[in-house]
Each structure stands twice: as C-alpha cells, then as structure tokens.
Motif scaffolding. Structure first.
Motif, PDB file in Angstrom:
ATOM      1  N   GLU A 141     -20.334  23.820 -22.875  1.00 45.32           N
ATOM      2  CA  GLU A 141     -19.380  23.323 -23.857  1.00 45.32           C
ATOM      3  C   GLU A 141     -18.391  22.379 -23.193  1.00 45.32           C
ATOM      4  O   GLU A 141     -17.658  22.762 -22.285  1.00 45.32           O
ATOM      5  N   TYR A 142     -18.406  21.124 -23.644  1.00 48.40           N
ATOM      6  CA  TYR A 142     -17.463  20.115 -23.164  1.00 48.40           C
ATOM      7  C   TYR A 142     -16.261  20.081 -24.096  1.00 48.40           C
ATOM      8  O   TYR A 142     -16.404  20.198 -25.319  1.00 48.40           O
ATOM      9  N   ALA A 143     -15.079  19.914 -23.546  1.00 50.81           N
ATOM     10  CA  ALA A 143     -13.864  19.780 -24.348  1.00 50.81           C
ATOM     11  C   ALA A 143     -12.920  18.814 -23.642  1.00 50.81           C
ATOM     12  O   ALA A 143     -12.582  19.021 -22.468  1.00 50.81           O
ATOM     13  N   PHE A 144     -12.510  17.756 -24.322  1.00 48.87           N
ATOM     14  CA  PHE A 144     -11.636  16.758 -23.711  1.00 48.87           C
ATOM     15  C   PHE A 144     -10.888  16.004 -24.801  1.00 48.87           C
ATOM     16  O   PHE A 144     -11.260  16.029 -25.983  1.00 48.87           O
ATOM     17  N   ALA A 145      -9.823  15.332 -24.413  1.00 52.45           N
ATOM     18  CA  ALA A 145      -8.987  14.590 -25.350  1.00 52.45           C
ATOM     19  C   ALA A 145      -9.466  13.145 -25.455  1.00 52.45           C
ATOM     20  O   ALA A 145      -9.846  12.524 -24.461  1.00 52.45           O
ATOM     21  N   ALA A 146      -9.443  12.633 -26.679  1.00 51.75           N
ATOM     22  CA  ALA A 146      -9.700  11.205 -26.911  1.00 51.75           C
ATOM     23  C   ALA A 146      -8.394  10.472 -26.618  1.00 51.75           C
ATOM     24  O   ALA A 146      -7.609  10.171 -27.515  1.00 51.75           O
ATOM     25  N   SER A 147      -8.151  10.196 -25.349  1.00 55.98           N
ATOM     26  CA  SER A 147      -6.823   9.778 -24.899  1.00 55.98           C
ATOM     27  C   SER A 147      -6.571   8.285 -25.015  1.00 55.98           C
ATOM     28  O   SER A 147      -5.439   7.836 -24.789  1.00 55.98           O
ATOM     29  N   SER A 148      -7.593   7.497 -25.340  1.00 54.04           N
ATOM     30  CA  SER A 148      -7.372   6.063 -25.534  1.00 54.04           C
ATOM     31  C   SER A 148      -8.334   5.557 -26.597  1.00 54.04           C
ATOM     32  O   SER A 148      -9.463   6.057 -26.714  1.00 54.04           O
ATOM     33  N   PRO A 149      -7.910   4.562 -27.402  1.00 54.51           N
ATOM     34  CA  PRO A 149      -8.770   4.055 -28.464  1.00 54.51           C
ATOM     35  C   PRO A 149      -9.804   3.084 -27.918  1.00 54.51           C
ATOM     36  O   PRO A 149      -9.634   2.506 -26.840  1.00 54.51           O
ATOM     37  N   GLY A 150     -10.882   2.895 -28.661  1.00 53.53           N
ATOM     38  CA  GLY A 150     -11.858   1.898 -28.254  1.00 53.53           C
ATOM     39  C   GLY A 150     -13.278   2.293 -28.575  1.00 53.53           C
ATOM     40  O   GLY A 150     -13.558   3.320 -29.196  1.00 53.53           O
ATOM     41  N   THR A 151     -14.201   1.437 -28.128  1.00 53.95           N
ATOM     42  CA  THR A 151     -15.634   1.624 -28.335  1.00 53.95           C
ATOM     43  C   THR A 151     -16.236   2.206 -27.065  1.00 53.95           C
ATOM     44  O   THR A 151     -16.201   1.576 -26.004  1.00 53.95           O
ATOM     45  N   PHE A 152     -16.790   3.405 -27.166  1.00 51.40           N
ATOM     46  CA  PHE A 152     -17.398   4.091 -26.035  1.00 51.40           C
ATOM     47  C   PHE A 152     -18.793   4.559 -26.449  1.00 51.40           C
ATOM     48  O   PHE A 152     -19.252   4.299 -27.555  1.00 51.40           O
ATOM     49  N   PHE A 153     -19.480   5.258 -25.556  1.00 53.44           N
ATOM     50  CA  PHE A 153     -20.713   5.932 -25.955  1.00 53.44           C
ATOM     51  C   PHE A 153     -20.961   7.082 -24.994  1.00 53.44           C
ATOM     52  O   PHE A 153     -20.283   7.223 -23.983  1.00 53.44           O
ATOM     53  N   TYR A 154     -21.884   7.935 -25.353  1.00 50.57           N
ATOM     54  CA  TYR A 154     -22.235   9.059 -24.490  1.00 50.57           C
ATOM     55  C   TYR A 154     -23.713   8.960 -24.140  1.00 50.57           C
ATOM     56  O   TYR A 154     -24.505   8.351 -24.863  1.00 50.57           O
ATOM     57  N   HIS A 155     -24.082   9.585 -23.026  1.00 56.09           N
ATOM     58  CA  HIS A 155     -25.490   9.573 -22.619  1.00 56.09           C
ATOM     59  C   HIS A 155     -25.725  10.657 -21.584  1.00 56.09           C
ATOM     60  O   HIS A 155     -24.779  11.142 -20.936  1.00 56.09           O
ATOM     61  N   ALA A 156     -26.975  11.039 -21.427  1.00 59.66           N
ATOM     62  CA  ALA A 156     -27.331  11.941 -20.339  1.00 59.66           C
ATOM     63  C   ALA A 156     -27.012  11.251 -19.023  1.00 59.66           C
ATOM     64  O   ALA A 156     -27.243  10.050 -18.863  1.00 59.66           O
ATOM     65  N   SER A 163     -32.861   7.095 -20.618  1.00 59.77           N
ATOM     66  CA  SER A 163     -33.874   6.137 -21.060  1.00 59.77           C
ATOM     67  C   SER A 163     -34.833   6.737 -22.073  1.00 59.77           C
ATOM     68  O   SER A 163     -35.378   6.018 -22.927  1.00 59.77           O
ATOM     69  N   ASP A 164     -35.043   8.036 -22.006  1.00 57.23           N
ATOM     70  CA  ASP A 164     -35.947   8.702 -22.951  1.00 57.23           C
ATOM     71  C   ASP A 164     -35.299   8.976 -24.303  1.00 57.23           C
ATOM     72  O   ASP A 164     -35.955   9.485 -25.212  1.00 57.23           O
ATOM     73  N   GLY A 165     -33.991   8.667 -24.448  1.00 55.33           N
ATOM     74  CA  GLY A 165     -33.403   8.748 -25.779  1.00 55.33           C
ATOM     75  C   GLY A 165     -32.114   9.530 -25.925  1.00 55.33           C
ATOM     76  O   GLY A 165     -31.602   9.639 -27.037  1.00 55.33           O
ATOM     77  N   VAL A 166     -31.546  10.067 -24.830  1.00 54.15           N
ATOM     78  CA  VAL A 166     -30.355  10.905 -24.947  1.00 54.15           C
ATOM     79  C   VAL A 166     -29.105  10.036 -24.800  1.00 54.15           C
ATOM     80  O   VAL A 166     -28.556   9.852 -23.709  1.00 54.15           O
ATOM     81  N   TYR A 167     -28.665   9.465 -25.913  1.00 60.39           N
ATOM     82  CA  TYR A 167     -27.447   8.655 -25.935  1.00 60.39           C
ATOM     83  C   TYR A 167     -26.982   8.512 -27.378  1.00 60.39           C
ATOM     84  O   TYR A 167     -27.731   8.796 -28.324  1.00 60.39           O
ATOM     85  N   GLY A 168     -25.725   8.087 -27.556  1.00 61.58           N
ATOM     86  CA  GLY A 168     -25.184   7.885 -28.889  1.00 61.58           C
ATOM     87  C   GLY A 168     -23.800   7.257 -28.825  1.00 61.58           C
ATOM     88  O   GLY A 168     -23.164   7.198 -27.770  1.00 61.58           O
ATOM     89  N   ALA A 169     -23.309   6.785 -29.958  1.00 60.90           N
ATOM     90  CA  ALA A 169     -22.029   6.084 -30.027  1.00 60.90           C
ATOM     91  C   ALA A 169     -20.865   7.067 -30.039  1.00 60.90           C
ATOM     92  O   ALA A 169     -20.967   8.177 -30.571  1.00 60.90           O
ATOM     93  N   LEU A 170     -19.747   6.641 -29.464  1.00 64.02           N
ATOM     94  CA  LEU A 170     -18.505   7.418 -29.465  1.00 64.02           C
ATOM     95  C   LEU A 170     -17.363   6.436 -29.742  1.00 64.02           C
ATOM     96  O   LEU A 170     -17.046   5.595 -28.900  1.00 64.02           O
TER      97      LEU A 170
END
Length: 593
Positions: A141-156, A163-170
């Motif tokens: 379980e990950y827990a963290f603050a969205a401490s700054s605005p902007g365009t990010f993403f997450y990935h393995a 590369s096999d597909g583990v990513y998404g927009a944040l």
C-alpha cells in the motif's frame, strides 16, 4: 490499516527538518484552509478543485496481472486494462494505492513519475532502494501527498513490466485562479484531453528474461484506443492538452496537430514562458502541456504522433474534431499523409529549449560533478563476478546469469553499472554490504564492474551534474529521470563536429568560456535528454532527505544505469518496522530492472 496509519503519520510529521506537519503541504493563506464546503454527495477525487475545501484521501486498488487482449496479444494490465486507470486528484490530496501483484514468479514495484514524495521517500517505488519488491500474491500500500500540481504518470519501476503495459496517467489539479497560464485557454478537460502514449510489442518481454536479444516495438498507441483517440472541441475556444511520453525505450515522439499551432505552457509539470510552435518533441518520461485553439475551418483534423530513435518509422494518430462534424469519412479513409505538412527541426520545440515562467534565485558555491556516460567494451564472464544472485523468481533454475555476462555493449556511468543493494538502501543502510558500494568520484576503489554507485549530498547544498554522453562507442541520445527533485536545465550542448567528448575537453571548453549556462530562467524538469556526443548540465538543491535515483531507464532492458543521490535522513523505527521485509533472496538485475 496499521500501515496506512503509519504512512499518514509520516506524511504529517516527517520532512527534511523532521518538524513539518500536513499544513506544510497546504497553501500559506489561512483563509483557504477552513473546512470542507463541498455540498455535492459525490466524493470522487476527480472533481473541480476549489478553495476553502479540505484535501481528500483518494483510494485506488490496482491488481496487476497478465491478460490477453481482444486481439489475443498478451499484456500486463492494471485492473484488466493498459494503460491503467487514471489517477486524477487535487493539490494536497492524499493518494493511497493498494497494489496487488498477480504476475506469477515475478516481483514488482510502482514508481510515481515526477511526484516529489516530500516526507515519504519510502513511497518512491524503487526496489531494494526505497522498498522491498512486491512478491507474487502480495499486496503493498502506497500513501503520499499530491504536493505539487501538474501532469505526471505512474509506471512499474521495471523497464520490462513498464513496457509490457504497467503504466497510467496521474494528474494533480489546483484551483483555476492559481494556474499561471489560465488566460490562454478556455477549457482544461484532463479526462478527455490527456494523451498518454505507449508502445506495444509482439510478445511479453517479461516472458523471455533469459534472452538478451532486443525485440523492437511494432506499434505506438495513444491511451487505450486500438483505433483513434478523439478530442472534441468547440470552434473559437482554446483547450489545454496534456501530453505524456510513457515509453520506457529511447523513443522520442514528435506530436503535431494538422493546420493547428500549439502553445507550450508547461514541461514535466512545471510552468514555462509560453512558446508557440508547429510541433513538440517529447522524450521518454517527459510530459508537456500545450494549448490548441480551435481556430480553423470547422471539421476534423489529424494529430500525428511520430516515433524516433528505437521507434523510427512508427506512427499513430488522434482526431481533433470540431463539434457537429461527422467524422465517419475520416475513420473510413484514415490519415492522409500526403497533405500533412513536412516539419523542419527548427519548427519543433523540446522541453529543454524552454524557459521557466519565473526567474530562479541565484546560487553560490555550486558543487559540480562530471558523470561520464558511454558504452565501454566489456568482456565479463559469470566466473569473474562474485555477486551472483540466487533467485526464487525463476523456477527450476538454481542460478540466473549476471546481466553483465549477457552482452558487452552496456551503457555505464563513470565506468560502472548499478547494482541493486542486498537490503533497502534507504531503510536499512547498515545492512548493505559496504564492499558493494562505490562513491561517485572514487569508483576506482571498487574493482567490480557493477556496484551501488552513490553520490553523497548535503541538505540545501547546491549540486551541478554534468551529464556527458561522450559517444566513443555509440551514436545514441540518452534520457535520464531524477527521482525526488526537479532539476534546472542550465545547458544542453552537442558537439558540432560530431566527435567524441572527454572530461579533459569539457574542462578546456570551460576555461575558454565556451560553455555558457542559463542560470536566470532555466526550465525545471525531472526528465532530461543528453544528446549524442554532447552534454546536459543540470542543477538542483536537495531540500528533503532520502535516497533518490538518477536513472537512464531507456539505456537498457536488463542492466540498470543509475546512481543513488543520498541525502541524510532519519526515518522513525516505527515506519521501518511497519514496512514489509524483503525475505531471504535478492532478485536478479533483469527482474528488478
């Protein structure tokens, strides 16, 4: 539950000085702290961000597993889809993501690309550096603050899993009046107007770990659409588009909307001085926010995404559709490449050419460090290496070969490849074997070709990194990502003679005054490109403690190219004891990377 409580405890109490509270993440104006005045019963975190509203706790459940798509092509998916579910929150919200690993016989971690992890460095998602890997069947379980605005993403964190597909927009939004360039556009519809670009491969890369041969991608995809993503606009209005290059390979993307210009307003989540251009080039891991105004004749227009580097020759398209236009003919005919304008290099803007929206404060006594990046000629056998891994992750095989023995053209930093520690470097530094560590600048003291390459930095001490792509045995650009901090990109230079670079030549150019730096308004980025036979100079000041990775994700499928930037930090024993332990084995590089 205990882990979440501990995580929130640290978010509320740990910072670089150990005394900050959750209020340190919030705006300083007391009038906007007050209480939650939201009247709607909809408590979704994807909402208009307002003043006078308390931050929310935003919970997500991710189940990662292999899945076959409708075309019978395998992929690693999050909740059955790739890209994974978008995370869309407001500034200062607490993001909680429960990740369940259902990839048989493999470990995984998740990295939140561009999130600074203020007060939560152990949530950065780097295996054996900030956490133990999530083993098959386990939950983290990950827990963290969205401490700054902007365009990010997450990935393995693993390049192969990514590369096999583990990513998404944040996406982290803030109240519209706080947006520095809000006057340039009328609509910011992040759900509809975020284009996250990835690649597809003919087979799962994580299914062939023992084969070092390179498999190129066979297609580029936008969002999860097999046909074309669609952006609907109203004539006469301006729209903010968020562009994300979520490719783990060295695949720059050139993005152009036919007959429309783009005004760049942000790079890597940080605002810049607006620049209008025909097209933008985005390197792996980079993000760019642009404004496109629907000022052409009502109709439908193609947005072309063209791959370069390892994705040369691959193209994909999205559709820019004016309201009321019947786009059936566009779907039937497809893109008309004959009518698309031909671009010149000067018409394409990159993130490192931009200037920050505000001048940065001047810094004295900058500590400058030269990092040599190149492909030396290596001949390494397993018998020459004394840190072989025994891995439970490969059944029926008692030994997995060291990645260095699989190829001889690996990219190295200062003549070393990164070695994952035997214990999490951030959490249990005293358990890390000292003979496996080599300090930047003192690499010759460690004879091994792989080591835990560490740059020790001090809080609030300005550091300059000269990332030098010397190019003695390669003609490639490399893209580096910095965890934890934004970097001021003060110089990008490529040798006009296209000849290799050396440290001695760099210092000579310095003495001759040929290397100038933009120290007034450099763009602040977390992902930078280092040109072939050239260099990129970045500056940062460590303001929070932690063990932060500076990595070239696109340099290698199997062998990590990175250093740890270690900034002193004391993490409470309560937190360390609450985190999962690593067990009795250490996975091989190819499984972690």
């Amino acid at each position: 539950m205990r882990f979440l409580i501990v995580s929130l405890f640290i978010i509320a109490n740990v910072s670089n000085n150990g005394k900050a509270s959750l209020e340190s993440f919030l705006p300083s104006n007391d009038s906007i702290l007050l209480s939650d005045t939201t009247k709607s019963s909809n408590k979704s975190c994807n909402r208009p961000c307002k003043f006078n509203v308390k931050p929310r706790q935003c919970r997500y459940d991710f189940e990662i597993k292999p899945t076959f798509g409708e075309d019978d092509r395998p992929a690693l998916t999050i909740n059955g889809q790739t890209p994974g579910p978008p995370i869309h929150v407001c500034l200062h919200d607490i993001i909680v993501v429960k990740v369940k690993n259902k990839i048989p016989n493999q470990d995984i971690t998740m990295h939140w690309h561009g999130i600074e992890q203020k007060g939560t460095p152990y949530m950065d998602g780097v295996p054996m550096v900030t956490q133990c890997p999530i083993s098959y069947g386990s939950v983290y379980e990950y827990a963290f603050a969205a401490s700054s605005p902007g365009t990010f993403f997450y990935h393995a964190d693993s390049v192969l899993h990514h590369s096999d597909g583990v990513y998404g927009a944040l996406i982290v939004d803030q109240p519209q009046p706080l947006e520095p360039h809000a006057a340039l556009y009328d609509y910011d519809r992040s759900d509809e107007h975020t284009l996250i670009v990835g690649t597809r491969f003919p087979e799962l890369l994580t299914a062939r770990l023992e084969d070092p041969s390179y498999i190129p991608p066979d297609s580029i995809i936008i969002n999860r659409n097999e046909d074309y993503s669609k952006i609907f606009v109203i004539p006469g209005y301006g729209y903010r588009l968020r562009l994300i290059n979520a490719i783990a390979l060295e695949c720059p993307l050139v993005i152009q909307a036919y007959r429309h210009v783009a005004t760049v307003i942000a790079t890597d989540g940080k605002p810049v001085q607006p620049v209008t251009t025909a097209a933008v080039k985005i390197y792996p891991g980079e993000r760019m926010d642009v404004v496109i105004r629907a000022d052409q004749e009502s109709g439908g227009y193609w947005i072309r995404v063209s791959g370069e580097g390892l994705c040369e020759g691959l193209n994909t398209y999205a559709m820019l559709l004016y309201s009321g236009f019947n786009y059936t003919s566009m779907l039937l005919d497809g893109p008309n490449t004959d009518t698309e304008s031909k671009l010149e290099d000067k018409e394409t803007i990159t993130g490192q050419e931009l200037q920050s929206a505000r001048d940065v404060p001047s810094v004295n006594n900058v500590k400058s460090i030269y990092l040599k990046i190149d492909r030396p000629h290596l001949k390494v056998k397993d018998d020459d290496i004394d840190f072989r891994y025994l891995s439970d992750a490969v059944p029926k095989k008692p030994f997995f070969p060291a990645a260095l023995s699989l190829r001889d053209d690996v990219v190295q930093i200062n003549g070393k490849n990164f070695l994952y520690p035997n214990a999490p470097y951030l959490l249990k530094p005293r358990e890390v074997r000292p003979e496996t560590i080599c300090v930047v600048g003192e690499e010759k003291n460690n004879k091994q070709p792989q080591c835990i390459l560490v740059l020790n930095a001090k809080l609030n001490e300005a550091v300059e990194l000269v990332l030098a792509n010397e190019g003695h045995r390669s003609n490639e650009t490399y893209t580096f990502h910095m965890h934890g901090y934004g970097m001021q990109v003060v110089k990008t230079w490529e040798n006009p003679g296209n000849t290799p670079l050396s440290k001695e030549e760099f210092h000579k150019m310095e003495r001759d005054g040929l290397i100038t730096r933009n120290i007034k308004n450099p763009p602040v980025k977390d992902t930078v490109m280092v040109p072939n036979k050239g260099l990129t100079i970045v500056r940062f000041t460590p303001t929070v403690g932690g063990s932060w990775l500076l990595e070239c994700r696109s340099c290698s499928f199997s062998l990590p190219v990175a250093i740890i930037i270690n900034v002193p930090l004391s993490i409470p024993k309560l937190v360390i004891d609450s985190l999962p332990s690593c067990g009795s084995y250490r996975p091989a590089d190819v499984l972690l990377n």
